[in-house]
Design an enzyme around this catalytic site. Sequence first.
Site, mmCIF file in Angstrom:
data_model
loop_
_atom_site.group_PDB
_atom_site.id
_atom_site.type_symbol
_atom_site.label_atom_id
_atom_site.label_comp_id
_atom_site.label_asym_id
_atom_site.label_seq_id
_atom_site.Cartn_x
_atom_site.Cartn_y
_atom_site.Cartn_z
ATOM 1 N N LYS A 80 24.545 -4.398 31.257
ATOM 2 C CA LYS A 80 24.430 -5.811 31.663
ATOM 3 C C LYS A 80 23.858 -5.900 33.074
ATOM 4 O O LYS A 80 24.057 -4.980 33.889
ATOM 5 C CB LYS A 80 25.777 -6.520 31.556
ATOM 6 C CG LYS A 80 26.763 -6.064 32.564
ATOM 7 C CD LYS A 80 27.959 -6.980 32.693
ATOM 8 C CE LYS A 80 28.787 -6.426 33.823
ATOM 9 N NZ LYS A 80 29.759 -7.148 34.454
ATOM 10 N N LYS A 132 33.415 0.472 36.612
ATOM 11 C CA LYS A 132 33.326 0.516 38.080
ATOM 12 C C LYS A 132 33.951 1.782 38.636
ATOM 13 O O LYS A 132 33.442 2.357 39.594
ATOM 14 C CB LYS A 132 33.962 -0.726 38.711
ATOM 15 C CG LYS A 132 33.129 -1.976 38.490
ATOM 16 C CD LYS A 132 33.556 -3.108 39.393
ATOM 17 C CE LYS A 132 32.633 -4.309 39.220
ATOM 18 N NZ LYS A 132 33.055 -5.466 39.985
ATOM 19 N N LYS A 161 25.263 -7.199 40.023
ATOM 20 C CA LYS A 161 24.893 -7.353 41.439
ATOM 21 C C LYS A 161 24.714 -6.003 42.097
ATOM 22 O O LYS A 161 24.001 -5.870 43.077
ATOM 23 C CB LYS A 161 26.004 -8.106 42.186
ATOM 24 C CG LYS A 161 26.256 -9.506 41.696
ATOM 25 C CD LYS A 161 27.281 -10.179 42.609
ATOM 26 C CE LYS A 161 27.954 -11.353 41.951
ATOM 27 N NZ LYS A 161 29.244 -11.019 41.324
#
Length: 331
Positions: free
Chosen positions: A196, A113, A199
């Site tokens: 993966k 992130k 969202k």
Amino acid sequence: MAKKSVLSGIQPTNQLHIGNYLGAIRNWLTMQDEYACYFMMVDLHALTLQQDPKALAASCYFGIASYLAAGLDAKKVTLFLQSHVPAHAELGWVLTCFSYMGELKRMTQFKDKSAKQGENIGVGLYTYPCLMAADILLYRPHYVPVGDDQKQHIELTRNLAERFNNRYAKNIFSVPHPFVGKVGARVMDLQNPGAKMSKSALNSKGTLFLSDSDKQITQKIKSAVTDSGREITSYGEASQGLMNLLDLYAAFAEVETAEVCAEFSGKTYGVLKVALAELAVAKIAPLREETLRLSAERGYLRGILQEGAERAAGVARRTLAEVYETIGLLS
Ligand code: TYM
């Protein structure tokens, strides 16, 4: 004998996707009769990235509505929002003080992130696993049912629990176990099968959201990236993209992947995609319709959340009081 506890949560960032459903929620359903279950939307975690206030609030309602639509029974399980139980943030701070820079730096989710954040990486993104550890340890759960990507955070939680217990020579925290399902634990992005499903992927075509229309589901599956082959041979030889489609079929059909490979062996990728699209629509459409219906019932949802927060806060406050007393904070 008191039931063992189970706890888990999902971030209300954007809409939920099939990874959240297959990797987490579906396993929660199997636990609601046997365990004392605590399932929340972890809204404080969502603040680690910038959120639009209206969208954040709507995602919380949508998330809780999805839990109910999937089959969680609010009479059996405790459903709540993390921010409604202040003990999470309070224990989160205590555990931040028990964590080491090095162990937080190793967290894969932080690395992934923060790489997308450019220069200004929020501190919350870094200390977030301490808050997650607090979420868990407050309820002394036996299992934490999650997808594969959260195993590392639970390992850290276990280390923090043991570190705390050892330092004070007291069994304040129970050491939780991750519960990861056999199928659906790692759903990959349909456009970029090396990553993966998430969202916040830049290309939303790779993510099947629980709110997608039948047409969107079908289009996304039909345009999923595979490889230059045509026919399905064996799972071992399949590319990541093809493997993901076989795994997804197995997860939706609730069978072993080997069975799916045998069924589609010798058939074309196109045949698999059509069958998977039909199966996915059959599973997602009723969930979507019920979620949308419940999402609009704000009063009903608020009632469930209020009751859930009261129950959760009772448990959380007791654990926090023991922690404060142990470390020497005056009551
Ligand atoms: P989050 O919101 O990213 O994901 C919620 C749950 O969905 C699972 N999941 C997946 N499973 C399979 N394939 C995927 N592609 C996929 N993407 C997500 C996750 O493993 C997770 O189970 N840190 C957590 C939220 C959290 C939490 C907690 C979880 C905060 N406190 C306490 C358990 C207990 C997170 O970001 O999950």
